[in-house]
Design a protein around this motif. Structure first.
Motif, PDB file in Angstrom:
ATOM      1  N   GLY A 150       0.795  -1.220   0.000  1.00  0.00           N
ATOM      2  CA  GLY A 150       0.000   0.000   0.000  1.00  0.00           C
ATOM      3  C   GLY A 150       0.829   1.272   0.000  1.00  0.00           C
ATOM      4  N   LEU A 151       2.163   1.152   0.028  1.00  0.00           N
ATOM      5  CA  LEU A 151       3.035   2.326   0.094  1.00  0.00           C
ATOM      6  C   LEU A 151       3.465   2.756  -1.302  1.00  0.00           C
ATOM      7  CD1 LEU A 151       5.219   1.182   3.136  1.00  0.00           C
ATOM      8  CD2 LEU A 151       3.318   2.811   3.159  1.00  0.00           C
ATOM      9  N   LEU A 154      -2.552  -5.118  12.656  1.00  0.00           N
ATOM     10  CA  LEU A 154      -2.813  -3.975  11.784  1.00  0.00           C
ATOM     11  C   LEU A 154      -3.383  -4.403  10.441  1.00  0.00           C
ATOM     12  CD1 LEU A 154       0.410  -1.812  12.344  1.00  0.00           C
ATOM     13  CD2 LEU A 154      -1.750  -1.755  13.598  1.00  0.00           C
ATOM     14  N   THR A 155      -4.472  -3.738  10.036  1.00  0.00           N
ATOM     15  CA  THR A 155      -4.973  -3.883   8.674  1.00  0.00           C
ATOM     16  C   THR A 155      -4.148  -2.986   7.747  1.00  0.00           C
ATOM     17  OG1 THR A 155      -6.540  -2.066   8.952  1.00  0.00           O
ATOM     18  CG2 THR A 155      -7.295  -4.279   9.552  1.00  0.00           C
ATOM     19  N   PHE A 190      -2.013   0.256   8.931  1.00  0.00           N
ATOM     20  CA  PHE A 190      -0.570   0.311   8.667  1.00  0.00           C
ATOM     21  C   PHE A 190      -0.191   1.600   7.957  1.00  0.00           C
ATOM     22  CE2 PHE A 190       2.754  -0.813   5.407  1.00  0.00           C
ATOM     23  CZ  PHE A 190       3.828  -0.687   6.267  1.00  0.00           C
ATOM     24  N   LEU A 191      -0.976   1.996   6.951  1.00  0.00           N
ATOM     25  CA  LEU A 191      -0.679   3.224   6.224  1.00  0.00           C
ATOM     26  C   LEU A 191      -0.737   4.435   7.148  1.00  0.00           C
ATOM     27  CD1 LEU A 191      -2.591   2.645   2.848  1.00  0.00           C
ATOM     28  CD2 LEU A 191      -0.186   2.247   3.391  1.00  0.00           C
ATOM     29  N   GLY A 192      -1.742   4.451   8.032  1.00  0.00           N
ATOM     30  CA  GLY A 192      -1.837   5.552   8.980  1.00  0.00           C
ATOM     31  C   GLY A 192      -0.657   5.593   9.929  1.00  0.00           C
ATOM     32  N   ARG A 193      -0.226   4.426  10.378  1.00  0.00           N
ATOM     33  CA  ARG A 193       0.910   4.358  11.310  1.00  0.00           C
ATOM     34  C   ARG A 193       2.207   4.771  10.609  1.00  0.00           C
ATOM     35  NH1 ARG A 193      -0.148   0.971  16.064  1.00  0.00           N
ATOM     36  NH2 ARG A 193       1.680   0.999  17.422  1.00  0.00           N
ATOM     37  N   ARG A 212       4.564   7.962  11.780  1.00  0.00           N
ATOM     38  CA  ARG A 212       5.979   7.876  12.141  1.00  0.00           C
ATOM     39  C   ARG A 212       6.851   8.694  11.199  1.00  0.00           C
ATOM     40  NH1 ARG A 212       7.568   4.568  16.560  1.00  0.00           N
ATOM     41  NH2 ARG A 212       9.566   5.499  15.990  1.00  0.00           N
ATOM     42  N   LYS A 213       6.450   8.784   9.944  1.00  0.00           N
ATOM     43  CA  LYS A 213       7.227   9.589   9.003  1.00  0.00           C
ATOM     44  C   LYS A 213       7.155  11.062   9.381  1.00  0.00           C
ATOM     45  CE  LYS A 213       8.055  10.225   4.070  1.00  0.00           C
ATOM     46  NZ  LYS A 213       7.705   9.784   2.713  1.00  0.00           N
ATOM     47  N   ARG A 214       5.963  11.530   9.759  1.00  0.00           N
ATOM     48  CA  ARG A 214       5.830  12.917  10.204  1.00  0.00           C
ATOM     49  C   ARG A 214       6.640  13.166  11.475  1.00  0.00           C
ATOM     50  NH1 ARG A 214       0.350  12.015   9.278  1.00  0.00           N
ATOM     51  NH2 ARG A 214       0.021  11.908  11.533  1.00  0.00           N
TER      52      ARG A 214
END
Length: 461
Positions: free
Chosen positions: A22-23, A106-107, A111-114, A118-120
């Protein structure tokens, strides 16, 4: 200063093609905060001794089943957060994950939200380090906002699908700092920071807009410099409920940050920052939301945030910074079920639920649900009651006459005021000096109810 990092365990194909996780468009090798492992043996050997990685995401590996790898890593270091990613949920897998003590299941969306979170966080910490090396606070602030904006835009690439006109409106705000903006990371503790209280619910129709508006008015009446922030980015209408015809909107301060200096309460009315006027601007606003919130929290004592029904990235941004989140449930069983689903989402996304204050709205005699019913459904959590205000609430707020509603000593207002006196810091002491009270005798709203239309009202106590 060395930043905490995250370990991602995935097979070589996933690491070479992040879009399978999804990334899409992400270069994993360029993320300094992310350590990559395709071999379970290598991951375990490194992580057993490492002290900088504070979280592990297990997708797959070349040599061990992912659930076994996640369980082993958790067993090696129980103090480290280990998350198991499974893009196709199954009851048996969730049971195995739960039995092994793994912290989260994690769905894909979680996962995308997490990952974005963390990137922010890494970008903000990098900005803090870079800003401390620049002489002069103005230069540090400019570099901080530019770097943080660039990182945020990358982490939320989905916003690129927004219309070009919407992105252009915010281009200027992403290349300059707010007046006096600090380069400190969002997660850092800030002295003088506002008490941030988002009002959320699991579904629409729970009364968030009305509760937010009244809570902001009551907070202002208690003597706190209060901001009512409408973060229902698509359909927010608290400006109409507050009776403000031409409000300052979020996109206004993002395009011209100097306008923040004019954002202040006036007498009994809290300051208001209204939702975007155009629906297509919502995604772009989310990109600048962390920096905007951090700046607003320096300027007010209390910030009450209205939110939308559909949970999205802006909810995570608010909840991560909240002092207390008022979680509304109404009298519909579907509202209670939606509350439970939202709490499950928070757990999967790693959002703390300890700041949540649950409140059952529209309580009345013979109502379908009581606070005890909701508390039992939420496994014993404390649930406050907010009384049913009747048709007066809809009529007076719909007409933009909120002060008239407060002066009527409506049951909704009095019960919500009691709640705020328990929640807001030093609110009880401030009550004696409230604009709604008399010296030394607390708030008038708590003394009794005066019905509209000449009907006799009973005491609220």
């Amino acid at each position: 200063m060395t930043m905490p990092s995250v370990a991602l365990c995935a097979d070589a194909a996933c690491l070479q093609h992040p879009e399978t996780m999804g990334l899409t468009g992400e270069n994993l090798l360029s993320q300094a905060w992310l350590r990559l492992f395709s071999s379970a043996e290598e991951a375990r050997a490194f992580l057993r001794e490492d002290r900088l990685v504070d979280e592990v995401w297990v997708v797959s590996s070349e040599d061990v089943a992912p659930v076994n790898l996640a369980a082993t890593l958790k067993s090696d270091r129980p103090d480290r957060v280990v998350c198991m990613l499974a893009f196709q949920e199954s009851g048996s897998l969730k049971s195995r994950v739960s039995a092994t003590g793994i912290d989260a299941f994690l769905t894909r969306q979680a996962f995308l939200g997490r990952y974005a979170q963390r990137k922010r966080r890494a970008a903000a910490e990098a900005v803090s380090v870079a800003g401390s090396r620049v002489e002069g606070p103005a230069r540090a602030g400019d570099q901080a906002f530019s770097a943080a904006s660039a990182a945020t835009a990358s982490a939320t690439s989905a916003a690129a699908s927004a219309p070009a006109c919407a992105l252009q409106d915010f281009a200027a705000s992403r290349t300059r700092s707010f007046p006096g903006a600090s380069a400190a990371p969002a997660a850092a503790a800030r002295s003088g920071s506002a008490f941030l209280m988002p009002v959320v619910s699991g579904s629409g129709g729970a009364g968030k807009s009305s509760i937010s508006t009244i809570a902001a008015l009551l907070s202002q009446g208690l003597g706190f410099d209060t901001l009512l922030l409408d973060f229902d980015l698509q359909f927010g209408d608290v400006s109409a409920l507050l009776g403000v015809r031409s409000p300052l909107r979020i996109e206004d301060v993002l395009s011209v940050p100097a306008r923040l200096s004019g954002l202040r309460p006036e007498g009994r009315m809290p300051a208001l920052l209204a939702a975007p006027e155009r629906l297509e601007d919502a995604e772009a606003v989310v990109q600048a939301a962390p920096q905007l919130l951090d700046e607003l929290m320096k300027r007010f004592d209390v910030i009450v945030c209205n939110t939308g029904a559909a949970w999205a990235e802006q909810h995570a941004v608010l909840l991560e910074r909240s002092s207390k989140a008022l979680f509304l449930v109404d009298q519909r069983p579907s509202s209670l079920r939606a509350c439970q689903h939202a709490l499950d989402l928070c757990v999967r996304c790693g959002i703390a639920t300890s700041p949540f204050l649950f409140a059952l709205n529209r309580c009345a005699k013979n109502a379908p649900l009581t606070s005890i019913d909701v508390s039992c459904a939420l496994q014993g959590a404390h649930v406050a009651e907010v009384k049913n205000g009747g048709r007066d609430v809809e009529e007076l707020l719909g007409a933009g006459m909120p002060l008239d509603l407060l002066e009527s000593k409506n049951d909704l207002c009095t019960s919500l005021e009691r709640l705020l006196l328990e929640v807001l810091p030093n609110a009880s002491a401030a009550a004696s000096e409230s604009l709604f009270g008399t010296h030394g005798s607390g708030l008038r709203l708590l003394k009794g109810r005066r019905s509209r239309g000449g009907k006799r009202g009973s005491s609220c106590l």
